[in-house]
Design an enzyme around this catalytic site. Structure first.
Site, PDB file in Angstrom:
ATOM      1  N   ASP A 191       1.988   4.156  71.530  1.00 29.57           N
ATOM      2  CA  ASP A 191       1.555   2.358  72.153  1.00 29.57           C
ATOM      3  C   ASP A 191       0.116   2.867  72.658  1.00 29.57           C
ATOM      4  OD1 ASP A 191       1.842  -0.363  73.326  1.00 29.57           O
ATOM      5  OD2 ASP A 191       0.246   0.133  74.352  1.00 29.57           O
ATOM      6  N   GLU A 251      -3.909   0.941  73.093  1.00 28.94           N
ATOM      7  CA  GLU A 251      -4.829  -0.001  73.833  1.00 28.94           C
ATOM      8  C   GLU A 251      -5.947  -0.440  73.360  1.00 28.94           C
ATOM      9  OE1 GLU A 251      -3.198  -2.556  75.865  1.00 28.94           O
ATOM     10  OE2 GLU A 251      -1.378  -1.351  75.593  1.00 28.94           O
ATOM     11  N   HIS A 261       0.668  -3.876  79.150  1.00 31.29           N
ATOM     12  CA  HIS A 261      -0.470  -3.474  77.993  1.00 31.29           C
ATOM     13  C   HIS A 261      -1.430  -2.171  78.556  1.00 31.29           C
ATOM     14  CE1 HIS A 261      -0.037  -6.715  75.521  1.00 31.29           C
ATOM     15  NE2 HIS A 261       0.043  -7.532  76.245  1.00 31.29           N
ATOM     16  N   ASP A 281       4.408   0.672  78.217  1.00 32.91           N
ATOM     17  CA  ASP A 281       4.402   0.566  76.446  1.00 32.91           C
ATOM     18  C   ASP A 281       5.101   1.092  76.425  1.00 32.91           C
ATOM     19  OD1 ASP A 281       3.170  -1.941  77.576  1.00 32.91           O
ATOM     20  OD2 ASP A 281       1.682  -2.573  75.554  1.00 32.91           O
TER      21      ASP A 281
END
Length: 207
Positions: A24, A26, A158, A163
């Protein structure tokens, strides 16, 4: 600890494992082509039956503003002094090489991973969002909604590690339904052996 920031024995052990790795990221926005960059990345390594064998994550200095702080909670102060993405590439690629990459809405994560040096390690991929209609039907396809229908607790959305952990749990739910991706595992395992990128590496920065 070597100049690359990795213990050689540990790196060889990890890179030799066949299995999956959940990712994941961001980011500062939606488009690396427009200058957006990764500001946090997490990887959860799984063996072939879905058991977690390793976790790693770091904040990343995107060399620009961090973007939608109200979404991911990452401020510019949090990434000040953090490694830039090139300074953690060995940690990233040695977990991905030889494994099937898994993510929820993987096209988004690939958008940012494919522009990094060494992205040839990205071979086989699976998307838990694309798989969801046949496994957790009748609803929205966000990670939170899919986890809810699968009975998986999920909080702190998030944040990259949260996540990635939730996606790993969702993927385990899929595996528990008798699905198998042995062909993808076999093809991923045929990728070239992982080798350090040769760039100076730094320790990760946690939230």
């Amino acid at each position: 600890m070597t100049s690359s920031g990795l213990d050689p024995a540990r790196s060889v052990h990890l890179s030799a494992r066949q299995g999956y790795v959940v990712v994941d990221v961001e980011t500062t926005g939606f488009s690396p082509a427009k200058g957006d960059r990764i500001c946090e990345i997490a990887l959860v390594s799984l063996d072939t039956d879905g058991t977690t064998v390793d976790e790693w994550h770091s904040l990343v200095d995107p060399r620009r503003g961090t973007g939608a702080v109200h979404v991911h909670g990452i401020t510019e102060a949090m990434v000040e002094g953090a490694p830039v993405i090139e300074e953690v590439l060995d940690e990233v690629w040695q977990r991905i090489a030889g494994r099937v990459l898994v993510a929820h809405n993987i096209s988004f994560d690939l958008r940012f991973l494919n522009v990094l040096p060494g992205s040839h390690w990205l071979t086989e991929t699976l998307c838990t969002q694309r798989l969801a209609p046949g496994l957790v039907p009748d609803g929205k396809w966000t990670l939170g909604a899919c986890c809810e229908r699968a009975g998986i607790p999920f909080s702190n959305a998030h944040a990259a590690l949260a996540d990635a952990r939730a996606t790993a749990e969702l993927f385990r739910f899929y595996l528990s339904r008798g699905l198998s991706w042995q062909d993808e595992l076999d093809r991923a395992a045929q990728a070239p052996d992982w080798r350090p990128c040769g760039l100076p590496q730094r320790q990760p920065r946690r939230r």
